[in-house]
Design an enzyme around this catalytic site. Structure first.
Site, PDB file in Angstrom:
ATOM      1  N   TYR A 138       0.826  -1.218   0.000  1.00  0.00           N
ATOM      2  CA  TYR A 138       0.000   0.000   0.000  1.00  0.00           C
ATOM      3  C   TYR A 138       0.857   1.264   0.000  1.00  0.00           C
ATOM      4  CZ  TYR A 138      -4.061  -2.909   0.197  1.00  0.00           C
ATOM      5  OH  TYR A 138      -5.017  -3.837  -0.139  1.00  0.00           O
ATOM      6  N   ARG A 148       1.515   1.889  -3.575  1.00  0.00           N
ATOM      7  CA  ARG A 148       0.337   2.389  -4.292  1.00  0.00           C
ATOM      8  C   ARG A 148       0.016   3.826  -3.884  1.00  0.00           C
ATOM      9  NH1 ARG A 148      -4.537  -1.221  -4.124  1.00  0.00           N
ATOM     10  NH2 ARG A 148      -4.998   0.026  -5.938  1.00  0.00           N
ATOM     11  N   GLN A 186     -15.299   2.348  -6.187  1.00  0.00           N
ATOM     12  CA  GLN A 186     -14.594   1.212  -5.582  1.00  0.00           C
ATOM     13  C   GLN A 186     -13.111   1.547  -5.501  1.00  0.00           C
ATOM     14  OE1 GLN A 186     -16.228  -2.689  -7.434  1.00  0.00           O
ATOM     15  NE2 GLN A 186     -16.831  -1.051  -8.792  1.00  0.00           N
ATOM     16  N   VAL A 215      -9.573   3.297  -4.517  1.00  0.00           N
ATOM     17  CA  VAL A 215      -9.005   3.825  -3.280  1.00  0.00           C
ATOM     18  C   VAL A 215      -8.097   5.019  -3.581  1.00  0.00           C
ATOM     19  CG1 VAL A 215      -9.235   1.659  -2.017  1.00  0.00           C
ATOM     20  CG2 VAL A 215      -7.146   2.070  -3.335  1.00  0.00           C
ATOM     21  N   ASP A 216      -7.989   5.392  -4.855  1.00  0.00           N
ATOM     22  CA  ASP A 216      -7.222   6.602  -5.191  1.00  0.00           C
ATOM     23  C   ASP A 216      -8.078   7.839  -4.907  1.00  0.00           C
ATOM     24  OD1 ASP A 216      -8.764   7.464  -7.559  1.00  0.00           O
ATOM     25  OD2 ASP A 216      -7.901   5.735  -8.599  1.00  0.00           O
ATOM     26  N   HIS A 243     -14.396   1.033  -0.853  1.00  0.00           N
ATOM     27  CA  HIS A 243     -13.304   0.135  -0.460  1.00  0.00           C
ATOM     28  C   HIS A 243     -12.171   0.851   0.271  1.00  0.00           C
ATOM     29  CE1 HIS A 243     -14.738  -2.813  -3.826  1.00  0.00           C
ATOM     30  NE2 HIS A 243     -15.514  -2.828  -2.765  1.00  0.00           N
ATOM     31  N   GLY A 290     -16.047   1.572 -15.837  1.00  0.00           N
ATOM     32  CA  GLY A 290     -14.732   1.015 -15.522  1.00  0.00           C
ATOM     33  C   GLY A 290     -14.700  -0.013 -14.419  1.00  0.00           C
ATOM     34  N   THR A 291     -15.752  -0.813 -14.321  1.00  0.00           N
ATOM     35  CA  THR A 291     -15.727  -1.889 -13.328  1.00  0.00           C
ATOM     36  C   THR A 291     -16.194  -3.193 -13.962  1.00  0.00           C
ATOM     37  OG1 THR A 291     -16.650  -2.759 -11.251  1.00  0.00           O
ATOM     38  CG2 THR A 291     -17.986  -1.109 -12.384  1.00  0.00           C
TER      39      THR A 291
HETATM   40  N1  APR Z   1     -11.622   2.953 -19.339  1.00  0.00           N
HETATM   41  C1  APR Z   1     -12.711   2.364 -18.783  1.00  0.00           C
HETATM   42  N2  APR Z   1     -12.725   1.087 -18.350  1.00  0.00           N
HETATM   43  C2  APR Z   1     -11.605   0.369 -18.503  1.00  0.00           C
HETATM   44  C3  APR Z   1     -10.427   0.913 -19.069  1.00  0.00           C
HETATM   45  C4  APR Z   1     -10.466   2.265 -19.506  1.00  0.00           C
HETATM   46  N3  APR Z   1      -9.417   2.864 -20.059  1.00  0.00           N
HETATM   47  N4  APR Z   1      -9.478  -0.058 -19.067  1.00  0.00           N
HETATM   48  C5  APR Z   1     -10.029  -1.152 -18.512  1.00  0.00           C
HETATM   49  N5  APR Z   1     -11.312  -0.903 -18.175  1.00  0.00           N
HETATM   50  C6  APR Z   1     -12.300  -1.782 -17.546  1.00  0.00           C
HETATM   51  C7  APR Z   1     -12.085  -3.262 -17.753  1.00  0.00           C
HETATM   52  O1  APR Z   1     -12.630  -3.663 -19.001  1.00  0.00           O
HETATM   53  C8  APR Z   1     -12.828  -3.870 -16.573  1.00  0.00           C
HETATM   54  O2  APR Z   1     -14.182  -4.093 -16.871  1.00  0.00           O
HETATM   55  O3  APR Z   1     -12.225  -1.608 -16.144  1.00  0.00           O
HETATM   56  C9  APR Z   1     -12.711  -2.772 -15.496  1.00  0.00           C
HETATM   57  C10 APR Z   1     -11.755  -3.089 -14.386  1.00  0.00           C
HETATM   58  O4  APR Z   1     -12.203  -4.192 -13.664  1.00  0.00           O
HETATM   59  P1  APR Z   1     -11.413  -4.728 -12.378  1.00  0.00           P
HETATM   60  O5  APR Z   1      -9.955  -4.764 -12.676  1.00  0.00           O
HETATM   61  O6  APR Z   1     -12.058  -5.987 -11.955  1.00  0.00           O
HETATM   62  O7  APR Z   1     -11.640  -3.554 -11.312  1.00  0.00           O
HETATM   63  P2  APR Z   1     -12.891  -3.261 -10.373  1.00  0.00           P
HETATM   64  O8  APR Z   1     -14.164  -3.721 -11.001  1.00  0.00           O
HETATM   65  O9  APR Z   1     -12.803  -1.849  -9.949  1.00  0.00           O
HETATM   66  O10 APR Z   1     -12.565  -4.198  -9.136  1.00  0.00           O
HETATM   67  C11 APR Z   1     -13.378  -4.122  -7.991  1.00  0.00           C
HETATM   68  O11 APR Z   1     -11.909  -5.553  -6.784  1.00  0.00           O
HETATM   69  O12 APR Z   1      -9.734  -6.138  -6.304  1.00  0.00           O
HETATM   70  C12 APR Z   1     -10.837  -5.469  -5.846  1.00  0.00           C
HETATM   71  O13 APR Z   1     -10.953  -3.833  -4.204  1.00  0.00           O
HETATM   72  C13 APR Z   1     -10.584  -4.025  -5.551  1.00  0.00           C
HETATM   73  O14 APR Z   1     -12.050  -2.130  -5.857  1.00  0.00           O
HETATM   74  C14 APR Z   1     -11.511  -3.298  -6.473  1.00  0.00           C
HETATM   75  C15 APR Z   1     -12.601  -4.330  -6.739  1.00  0.00           C
END
Ligand code: APR
Length: 233
Positions: free
Chosen positions: A55, A58, A88, A90-91, A106, A172-173
């Site tokens: 951390y 990060r 979600q 943490v930045d 988170h 973006g999730t």
């Molecule tokens: N713009 C938008 N979305 C994007 C981009 C981009 N430039 N690049 C990648 N993505 C998308 C991916 O296609 C994916 O669907 O962002 C998503 C990222 O997914 P994860 O890596 O699973 O992240 P997230 O959903 O935020 O994870 C949730 O998991 O590990 C834990 O606590 C951590 O908060 C996190 C949680």
């Protein structure tokens, strides 16, 4: 007329164009580190230094990155909508772009808390913490992060926010992690729903999302134009 409520649920992809790795894309953080070694309460008991270092690294990265166009447009939308960000991430890039209503599901990298007295939370900015750094009651400090296996207290605040949204944006999730992913079920049928992600993301059957298959920056530009037309703003 009062402003419409726009609720944004953001994930790691929101900050990808700022240079922060996502978790589950190829080359993502969880390919470089094992969750069980850096992001669980057990990991902190077993090897606290490794967890703190993860951390610290990060947190330091926050000094090297800037909000991207996607964060900026979400902040600008406050002039036209009542915007609530639920992230979600943490930045602190939503806040640095100017968003004023940000709920972190988170936790936050720029905060640490007592490992024994969770109510003792401290702002440390981007400074590192080490073994031996203690709260005022003498307990080791830990990152103010929700680890896997821990509860997500902010979810109780997030549910009513989503259920009152006029417009709901998921950006973006991968919607892999609960309870955050489950929030989308609380959006009302009459609420306009948008999803921005360059890759396919599964949403529950019957939920009527307009999908914009773009990165956060480009996708937000497109959505902004669309909202201006649809809401005459
Ligand atoms: N713009 C938008 N979305 C994007 C981009 C981009 N430039 N690049 C990648 N993505 C998308 C991916 O296609 C994916 O669907 O962002 C998503 C990222 O997914 P994860 O890596 O699973 O992240 P997230 O959903 O935020 O994870 C949730 O998991 O590990 C834990 O606590 C951590 O908060 C996190 C949680």
């Amino acid at each position: 007329m009062s402003k419409k409520r726009l609720v944004v649920l953001s994930g790691a992809g929101m900050s990808a164009e700022s240079g922060i790795s996502t978790f589950r894309d190829s080359g993502g953080l969880w390919e470089q580190y094992r969750i069980e070694e850096v992001a669980t309460p057990e990991a902190f008991i077993e090897n606290p230094k490794r967890v703190l270092d993860f951390y610290n690294h990060r947190r330091k990265q926050l000094d090297e990155v800037e909000p991207n166009r996607g964060h900026q447009i979400i902040a600008e939308l406050e002039q036209r909508f009542k915007v609530q960000v639920i992230t979600q991430n943490v930045d602190n890039l939503h806040e640095r772009a100017g968003s004023t209503q940000v709920l972190h599901l988170h936790g936050e990298l720029t905060k640490v808390r007592s490992s024994k007295h969770p109510e003792l939370i401290y702002d440390i900015g981007t400074k590192p913490i080490h073994l031996g750094d203690l709260c005022e009651k003498g307990a080791q400090l830990r990152p103010h992060i929700v680890w896997f296996g821990e509860s997500v207290p902010a979810i109780d605040q997030a549910v009513p926010l989503v259920s009152k949204a006029d417009i709901f944006l998921v950006i973006g999730t991968s919607l892999n992690v609960y309870p955050a992913a489950g929030l989308i079920r609380f959006a009302q049928t009459k609420c306009s729903k948008y999803l921005i992600d360059p890759h396919p993301v599964e949403v529950p059957f019957g939920m009527n999302f307009t999908v914009i298959s773009k990165s956060a920056g480009e996708g937000m530009e497109q959505l902004f134009e669309r909202l201006k037309k649809d809401y005459c703003i």
